[in-house]
Write a protein that holds these residues in place. Structure first.
Motif, short mmCIF file in Angstrom:
data_model
loop_
_atom_site.label_atom_id
_atom_site.label_comp_id
_atom_site.label_asym_id
_atom_site.label_seq_id
_atom_site.Cartn_x
_atom_site.Cartn_y
_atom_site.Cartn_z
N THR A 1 0.82 -1.21 0.00
CA THR A 1 0.00 0.00 0.00
C THR A 1 0.85 1.26 0.00
N ALA A 2 2.08 1.17 0.42
CA ALA A 2 2.95 2.35 0.42
C ALA A 2 3.37 2.75 -0.98
N LEU A 3 3.18 1.88 -1.96
CA LEU A 3 3.56 2.21 -3.33
C LEU A 3 2.73 3.35 -3.90
N THR A 4 1.56 3.56 -3.37
CA THR A 4 0.71 4.64 -3.88
C THR A 4 0.93 5.95 -3.13
N TYR A 5 1.81 5.94 -2.16
CA TYR A 5 2.10 7.14 -1.37
C TYR A 5 3.15 7.99 -2.07
N CYS A 6 2.94 9.30 -2.05
CA CYS A 6 3.91 10.24 -2.63
C CYS A 6 4.12 11.38 -1.64
N LEU A 7 5.33 11.53 -1.16
CA LEU A 7 5.67 12.57 -0.20
C LEU A 7 5.57 13.94 -0.85
N ASN A 8 4.86 14.86 -0.21
CA ASN A 8 4.77 16.24 -0.70
C ASN A 8 5.92 17.01 -0.06
N VAL A 9 6.89 17.36 -0.88
CA VAL A 9 8.09 17.99 -0.36
C VAL A 9 8.09 19.51 -0.53
N ASP A 10 7.03 20.06 -1.08
CA ASP A 10 7.01 21.50 -1.36
C ASP A 10 7.31 22.36 -0.14
N SER A 11 6.57 22.16 0.93
CA SER A 11 6.77 23.01 2.11
C SER A 11 8.13 22.75 2.75
N MET A 12 8.57 21.51 2.74
CA MET A 12 9.87 21.19 3.31
C MET A 12 10.99 21.82 2.51
N MET A 13 10.88 21.77 1.21
CA MET A 13 11.93 22.32 0.35
C MET A 13 12.01 23.84 0.49
N ILE B 1 2.90 10.53 6.17
CA ILE B 1 2.72 9.08 6.08
C ILE B 1 1.61 8.62 7.01
N ASP B 2 1.59 9.13 8.24
CA ASP B 2 0.54 8.77 9.19
C ASP B 2 -0.83 9.17 8.65
N GLU B 3 -0.91 10.36 8.06
CA GLU B 3 -2.17 10.83 7.49
C GLU B 3 -2.59 9.95 6.31
N PHE B 4 -1.66 9.54 5.48
CA PHE B 4 -1.95 8.69 4.33
C PHE B 4 -2.53 7.35 4.79
N PHE B 5 -1.92 6.73 5.78
CA PHE B 5 -2.38 5.42 6.22
C PHE B 5 -3.61 5.47 7.10
#
Length: 85
Positions: free
Chosen positions: A13-25, A79-83
């Protein structure tokens, strides 16, 4: 395909997860210090020119001072929010 349908292979199920790095970057790129740290350690670590026993802890310490823990916390929150869905 037959292995998947027979239950011998399961979908991760983690294969469909994509980290949003905009705010971090935005936070990290505000300080070019992170890029400087990456460049400072990258070549020596990739080529083995420095002792990993001292170089890795020093790099981690400097990255943490530059905000690495905030990036890790944000990634974990996403990740916690995604799962949770």
């Amino acid at each position: 395909a037959e292995l998947y349908h027979n239950g011998l292979i399961t979908k991760d199920t983690a294969l469909t997860y994509c980290l949003n790095v905009d705010s971090m970057m935005r936070k990290l790129s505000a300080s070019s210090y992170v890029n400087q740290l990456t460049n400072k350690y990258k070549n020596d670590m990739l080529t083995g020119a420095s002792d990993p026993e001292t170089a890795v802890p020093a790099c981690i310490e400097e990255l943490k001072a530059a905000g690495l823990d905030k990036v890790i916390e944000e990634a974990q929150r996403q990740i916690d929010e995604f799962f949770a869905k």
